[in-house]
Design an enzyme around this catalytic site. Structure first.
Site, PDB file in Angstrom:
ATOM      1  N   LYS A  11      32.301 -49.366 -31.119  1.00 44.21           N
ATOM      2  CA  LYS A  11      33.344 -50.362 -31.389  1.00 44.21           C
ATOM      3  C   LYS A  11      32.890 -51.384 -32.444  1.00 44.21           C
ATOM      4  O   LYS A  11      31.696 -51.478 -32.769  1.00 44.21           O
ATOM      5  CB  LYS A  11      33.733 -51.045 -30.076  1.00 44.21           C
ATOM      6  N   TYR A  51      45.280 -46.637 -27.672  1.00 41.22           N
ATOM      7  CA  TYR A  51      45.208 -47.336 -26.387  1.00 41.22           C
ATOM      8  C   TYR A  51      46.576 -47.483 -25.728  1.00 41.22           C
ATOM      9  O   TYR A  51      46.776 -48.368 -24.893  1.00 41.22           O
ATOM     10  CB  TYR A  51      44.552 -48.706 -26.578  1.00 41.22           C
ATOM     11  N   ASN A 114      32.794 -54.603 -25.547  1.00 40.87           N
ATOM     12  CA  ASN A 114      31.815 -53.874 -24.732  1.00 40.87           C
ATOM     13  C   ASN A 114      31.190 -52.669 -25.448  1.00 40.87           C
ATOM     14  O   ASN A 114      30.770 -51.702 -24.822  1.00 40.87           O
ATOM     15  CB  ASN A 114      32.442 -53.480 -23.394  1.00 40.87           C
ATOM     16  N   HIS A 117      33.492 -46.940 -26.527  1.00 41.58           N
ATOM     17  CA  HIS A 117      34.549 -46.251 -25.784  1.00 41.58           C
ATOM     18  C   HIS A 117      34.037 -44.869 -25.428  1.00 41.58           C
ATOM     19  O   HIS A 117      33.320 -44.250 -26.216  1.00 41.58           O
ATOM     20  CB  HIS A 117      35.818 -46.100 -26.642  1.00 41.58           C
ATOM     21  N   GLU A 128      41.813 -37.254 -27.257  1.00 41.74           N
ATOM     22  CA  GLU A 128      41.170 -38.255 -28.116  1.00 41.74           C
ATOM     23  C   GLU A 128      40.402 -37.593 -29.259  1.00 41.74           C
ATOM     24  O   GLU A 128      40.402 -38.102 -30.387  1.00 41.74           O
ATOM     25  CB  GLU A 128      40.266 -39.148 -27.270  1.00 41.74           C
TER      26      GLU A 128
HETATM   27  P1  ADP Z   1      36.827 -48.206 -20.208  1.00 46.36           P
HETATM   28  O1  ADP Z   1      36.645 -48.459 -21.700  1.00 46.36           O
HETATM   29  O2  ADP Z   1      35.562 -48.503 -19.434  1.00 46.36           O
HETATM   30  O3  ADP Z   1      37.399 -46.849 -19.903  1.00 46.36           O
HETATM   31  P2  ADP Z   1      39.475 -49.292 -19.667  1.00 46.36           P
HETATM   32  O4  ADP Z   1      40.009 -47.951 -20.042  1.00 46.36           O
HETATM   33  O5  ADP Z   1      39.904 -49.879 -18.355  1.00 46.36           O
HETATM   34  O6  ADP Z   1      37.878 -49.296 -19.691  1.00 46.36           O
HETATM   35  O7  ADP Z   1      39.857 -50.355 -20.788  1.00 46.36           O
HETATM   36  C1  ADP Z   1      39.838 -50.008 -22.155  1.00 46.36           C
HETATM   37  C2  ADP Z   1      39.193 -51.141 -22.923  1.00 46.36           C
HETATM   38  O8  ADP Z   1      40.032 -52.308 -22.815  1.00 46.36           O
HETATM   39  C3  ADP Z   1      37.838 -51.608 -22.396  1.00 46.36           C
HETATM   40  O9  ADP Z   1      36.766 -50.809 -22.839  1.00 46.36           O
HETATM   41  C4  ADP Z   1      37.767 -53.014 -22.930  1.00 46.36           C
HETATM   42  O10 ADP Z   1      37.427 -53.055 -24.334  1.00 46.36           O
HETATM   43  C5  ADP Z   1      39.219 -53.470 -22.772  1.00 46.36           C
HETATM   44  N1  ADP Z   1      39.438 -54.125 -21.453  1.00 46.36           N
HETATM   45  C6  ADP Z   1      39.500 -53.523 -20.248  1.00 46.36           C
HETATM   46  N2  ADP Z   1      39.739 -54.418 -19.265  1.00 46.36           N
HETATM   47  C7  ADP Z   1      39.849 -55.625 -19.882  1.00 46.36           C
HETATM   48  C8  ADP Z   1      40.122 -56.961 -19.425  1.00 46.36           C
HETATM   49  N3  ADP Z   1      40.297 -57.221 -18.129  1.00 46.36           N
HETATM   50  N4  ADP Z   1      40.142 -57.949 -20.346  1.00 46.36           N
HETATM   51  C9  ADP Z   1      39.970 -57.690 -21.668  1.00 46.36           C
HETATM   52  N5  ADP Z   1      39.731 -56.461 -22.170  1.00 46.36           N
HETATM   53  C10 ADP Z   1      39.666 -55.434 -21.294  1.00 46.36           C
HETATM   54 MG    MG Z   2      39.257 -46.067 -20.339  1.00 47.36          MG
END
Ligand code: ADP
Ligand code: MG
Length: 143
Positions: A11, A51, A114, A117, A128
């Site tokens: 990212k 997304y 974070n 992805h 994807e």
């Molecule tokens: P992951 O990437 O671990 O699969 P998710 O699919 O739930 O997590 O979410 C996609 C992305 O959205 C996350 O990697 C993060 O960048 C963002 N995200 C998820 N939850 C939150 C939140 N509560 N607040 C802000 N950003 C979030």
């Molecule tokens: Mg996810």
């Protein structure tokens, strides 16, 4: 156990902090192989579409802004149980809750920023990968 492919994004936060190599090193040390890779700047439309599953979530607009703020590296990873293995190497969505040594613990800032992805299931991995890489391109790169 089976050889799988999964989709990964380094990212914008991790690219900006010069951590492309650090991320890839951990993926490789964890038993995954990069079989396709490209640096791209996502358009807003691409980030929204990628997304779309989260479009009703309160963080969706901020997530799209974040994912378009700078270049990312899109990649296809291959290995034994690559989908689950990648998720384990990445760590929990929230870096504060991620295990020590995981990519998100090492390089993530907060639950949004974070670092990486990773696809969460075989169906999403296939979707994807196809979002960013054509079958012809992948066939050219196959060993
Ligand atoms: P992951 O990437 O671990 O699969 P998710 O699919 O739930 O997590 O979410 C996609 C992305 O959205 C996350 O990697 C993060 O960048 C963002 N995200 C998820 N939850 C939150 C939140 N509560 N607040 C802000 N950003 C979030
Ligand atoms: Mg996810």
């Amino acid at each position: 156990m089976a050889i799988e492919r999964t989709f990964s994004i380094i990212k914008p936060d991790a690219v900006a902090r010069n951590a492309i190599g650090g991320v890839v090193a951990r993926l490789e040390e964890g038993g995954l192989r990069v079989v396709a890779s490209r640096m791209v700047r996502l358009t807003e439309a691409q980030a929204r579409a990628f997304y779309a599953v989260h479009k009703e979530r309160p963080f969706y607009n901020d997530l799209v802004t974040f994912m378009t703020e700078g270049p990312v590296v899109v990649q296809v990873l291959e290995g034994e149980d690559a989908i689950l293995r990648n998720r384990q190497i990445m760590g929990a969505t929230n870096p504060e809750k991620a295990d020590a040594g995981t990519i998100r613990k090492l390089f993530g800032t907060n639950i949004e920023r974070n670092a990486v992805h990773g696809s969460d299931a075989p169906e999403t991995a296939a979707q994807e990968i196809a979002f960013f890489f054509s079958g012809a391109e992948l066939a050219t790169l196959a060993r």
